[in-house]
Design a protein around this motif. Structure first.
Motif, PDB file in Angstrom:
ATOM      1  N   UNK A  89       0.735  -1.221   0.045  1.00 39.69           N
ATOM      2  CA  UNK A  89       0.076   0.012  -0.145  1.00 39.69           C
ATOM      3  C   UNK A  89       0.927   1.239  -0.066  1.00 39.69           C
ATOM      4  N   UNK A  90       0.765   2.017  -1.167  1.00 37.59           N
ATOM      5  CA  UNK A  90       1.817   3.267  -1.398  1.00 37.59           C
ATOM      6  C   UNK A  90       0.873   4.466  -0.317  1.00 37.59           C
ATOM      7  N   UNK A  91       2.057   5.512  -0.226  1.00 37.84           N
ATOM      8  CA  UNK A  91       1.431   6.517   0.572  1.00 37.84           C
ATOM      9  C   UNK A  91       0.194   7.225   0.125  1.00 37.84           C
ATOM     10  N   UNK A  92      -0.235   7.179  -1.139  1.00 33.37           N
ATOM     11  CA  UNK A  92      -1.323   7.959  -1.830  1.00 33.37           C
ATOM     12  C   UNK A  92      -2.547   6.998  -1.429  1.00 33.37           C
ATOM     13  N   UNK A  93      -2.294   5.681  -1.055  1.00 32.40           N
ATOM     14  CA  UNK A  93      -3.317   4.748  -0.771  1.00 32.40           C
ATOM     15  C   UNK A  93      -3.680   3.628  -1.910  1.00 32.40           C
ATOM     16  N   UNK A  94      -2.664   4.075  -3.167  1.00 31.94           N
ATOM     17  CA  UNK A  94      -2.643   3.081  -4.114  1.00 31.94           C
ATOM     18  C   UNK A  94      -2.253   1.790  -3.776  1.00 31.94           C
ATOM     19  N   UNK A  95      -2.535   0.444  -4.340  1.00 33.39           N
ATOM     20  CA  UNK A  95      -2.254  -0.754  -3.992  1.00 33.39           C
ATOM     21  C   UNK A  95      -1.370  -1.556  -5.033  1.00 33.39           C
ATOM     22  N   UNK A  96      -0.342  -2.035  -4.842  1.00 36.95           N
ATOM     23  CA  UNK A  96       0.250  -2.862  -5.873  1.00 36.95           C
ATOM     24  C   UNK A  96       0.231  -4.490  -5.505  1.00 36.95           C
ATOM     25  N   UNK A  97      -0.297  -5.288  -6.117  1.00 36.94           N
ATOM     26  CA  UNK A  97      -0.399  -6.451  -6.008  1.00 36.94           C
ATOM     27  C   UNK A  97       0.969  -7.118  -6.062  1.00 36.94           C
ATOM     28  N   UNK A  98       1.553  -7.660  -5.252  1.00 35.83           N
ATOM     29  CA  UNK A  98       3.094  -8.443  -5.323  1.00 35.83           C
ATOM     30  C   UNK A  98       2.795  -9.693  -6.043  1.00 35.83           C
ATOM     31  N   UNK A  99       1.735 -10.414  -5.485  1.00 34.72           N
ATOM     32  CA  UNK A  99       1.755 -12.050  -5.960  1.00 34.72           C
ATOM     33  C   UNK A  99       0.322 -12.654  -5.198  1.00 34.72           C
TER      34      UNK A  99
ATOM     35  N   UNK B  43       4.392  -5.247   3.938  1.00 31.31           N
ATOM     36  CA  UNK B  43       3.233  -5.234   3.188  1.00 31.31           C
ATOM     37  C   UNK B  43       2.171  -5.985   3.714  1.00 31.31           C
ATOM     38  N   UNK B  44       1.252  -6.236   3.183  1.00 32.68           N
ATOM     39  CA  UNK B  44      -0.101  -6.769   3.837  1.00 32.68           C
ATOM     40  C   UNK B  44      -0.498  -8.129   2.865  1.00 32.68           C
ATOM     41  N   UNK B  45      -1.371  -8.995   3.599  1.00 26.30           N
ATOM     42  CA  UNK B  45      -1.638 -10.365   3.226  1.00 26.30           C
ATOM     43  C   UNK B  45      -3.220 -10.321   3.328  1.00 26.30           C
ATOM     44  N   UNK B  46      -4.148 -10.743   2.399  1.00 31.59           N
ATOM     45  CA  UNK B  46      -5.414 -11.017   2.560  1.00 31.59           C
ATOM     46  C   UNK B  46      -5.823 -12.089   1.746  1.00 31.59           C
ATOM     47  N   UNK B  47      -6.923 -12.795   2.305  1.00 33.72           N
ATOM     48  CA  UNK B  47      -7.492 -13.935   1.958  1.00 33.72           C
ATOM     49  C   UNK B  47      -8.255 -13.697   0.702  1.00 33.72           C
ATOM     50  N   UNK B  48      -8.026 -14.378  -0.447  1.00 26.52           N
ATOM     51  CA  UNK B  48      -8.965 -14.037  -1.431  1.00 26.52           C
ATOM     52  C   UNK B  48      -9.950 -14.915  -1.783  1.00 26.52           C
ATOM     53  N   UNK B  49      -9.974 -16.068  -1.055  1.00 29.23           N
ATOM     54  CA  UNK B  49     -10.932 -17.157  -0.872  1.00 29.23           C
ATOM     55  C   UNK B  49     -10.887 -17.668   0.645  1.00 29.23           C
ATOM     56  N   UNK B  50     -11.746 -18.325   0.937  1.00 32.05           N
ATOM     57  CA  UNK B  50     -11.486 -19.266   2.307  1.00 32.05           C
ATOM     58  C   UNK B  50     -10.320 -19.786   2.289  1.00 32.05           C
ATOM     59  N   UNK B  51      -9.623 -19.592   3.350  1.00 35.29           N
ATOM     60  CA  UNK B  51      -8.249 -20.207   3.435  1.00 35.29           C
ATOM     61  C   UNK B  51      -8.207 -20.481   5.307  1.00 35.29           C
ATOM     62  N   UNK B  52      -6.989 -21.560   5.008  1.00 33.07           N
ATOM     63  CA  UNK B  52      -6.473 -22.021   6.281  1.00 33.07           C
ATOM     64  C   UNK B  52      -4.990 -21.947   6.094  1.00 33.07           C
ATOM     65  N   UNK B  53      -4.566 -21.171   7.301  1.00 32.09           N
ATOM     66  CA  UNK B  53      -2.878 -21.216   7.461  1.00 32.09           C
ATOM     67  C   UNK B  53      -2.208 -21.844   8.618  1.00 32.09           C
TER      68      UNK B  53
END
Length: 251
Positions: A88-98, A119-129
């Motif tokens: 997440x950049x200072x302007x609020x723009x997101x760049x997906x890394x992978x 950086x941040x991580x978010x579940x794109x679908x139901x996930x278990x870690x």
């Protein structure tokens, strides 16, 4: 220990059952992005020791796994589902890394905690870690060389992925990056029928924009330009590549 018994059965497999491929922006001529299985090469004692210091946590689609700037306490080995990692950049723009799927881990590049997430991580679908605390991981790799090797191999794979991303962002135009992304999606999950390649649309225009470092409006306009040139067809549920050779040369 029920989940442990499931994962013990993965030891002879290169990729866990149901695992997908990691998706990140890279040049087509580079080696593909198959997820290294973090559990591959570990014996049952290694896995038991790893689970003994960790806990399994479930995440709903859209839920944050970790956030940029928060205290780093360890890593998250993906057991099922898919995790999007983004900056997440200072302007609020997101760049997906992978996008990472089962058999890989997220939460790096730090491993042992005592810092902040970059950086941040978010579940794109139901996930278990499998949540592995840094202190526990440090103690384990001092005693278990197979686990240390698995960690090094996974870090090497990630380093290569992010190096490719930097090279693409720094040396290719946005149009080239979008064309490369479409071709990567075709390579990974497209259905070839004659000279056409059908890509089922699992990513929105916003998600495509975050992967190539552009805006949704630019993605929409460029897809239309590709369509007018006879390179692709665009439908709500799919993108069809009509001329693969010319799309590879798009500028």
């Amino acid at each position: 220990m029920e989940k442990y018994s499931i994962f013990a059965g993965w030891l002879s497999a290169g990729i866990p059952p149901g695992a997908d491929f990691s998706l990140h922006l890279r040049a087509l001529e580079e080696e593909g992005g198959a997820n290294p299985n973090f559990f591959h090469g570990l014996d049952e004692d290694d896995i038991a020791a790893l689970f003994a210091v960790s806990c399994v946590k479930a995440f709903a689609p859209g839920e944050a796994v970790f956030r940029q700037g928060e205290a780093h306490e360890g890593i998250f080995v993906i057991l099922c589902g898919k995790i999007r990692v983004y900056y997440l950049g200072p302007s609020g723009r997101e760049l997906t890394l992978a996008y990472w799927s089962a058999g890989n881990f997220v939460g790096g590049p730090h491993i042992f905690g005592e810092c902040q997430h970059m950086w941040s991580g978010q579940a794109e679908e139901a996930a278990e870690v499998l949540v592995v605390p840094g202190t526990g991981m440090r103690a384990l790799i001092e005693q278990r060389p197979r686990l240390a090797v698995a960690l090094v191999e996974a870090m090497a794979h990630k380093g290569k992925c992010f190096s490719s991303l930097i090279q693409m962002l720094g040396t290719r135009s946005a149009a080239e990056r979008l064309a490369q992304l479409l071709l990567l999606m075709a390579e990974m999950g497209g259905q070839r029928i004659g000279d056409r390649i059908i890509i089922n649309r699992t990513l929105t225009q916003d998600e495509l924009a975050r992967l190539v470092g552009a805006t949704r409006q630019w993605i929409s306009a460029t897809l239309e330009r590709f369509r007018e040139k006879g390179l692709i067809e665009v439908a709500p549920d799919r993108i069809v590549i009509l001329d693969e050779a010319r799309l590879r040369c798009s500028r």
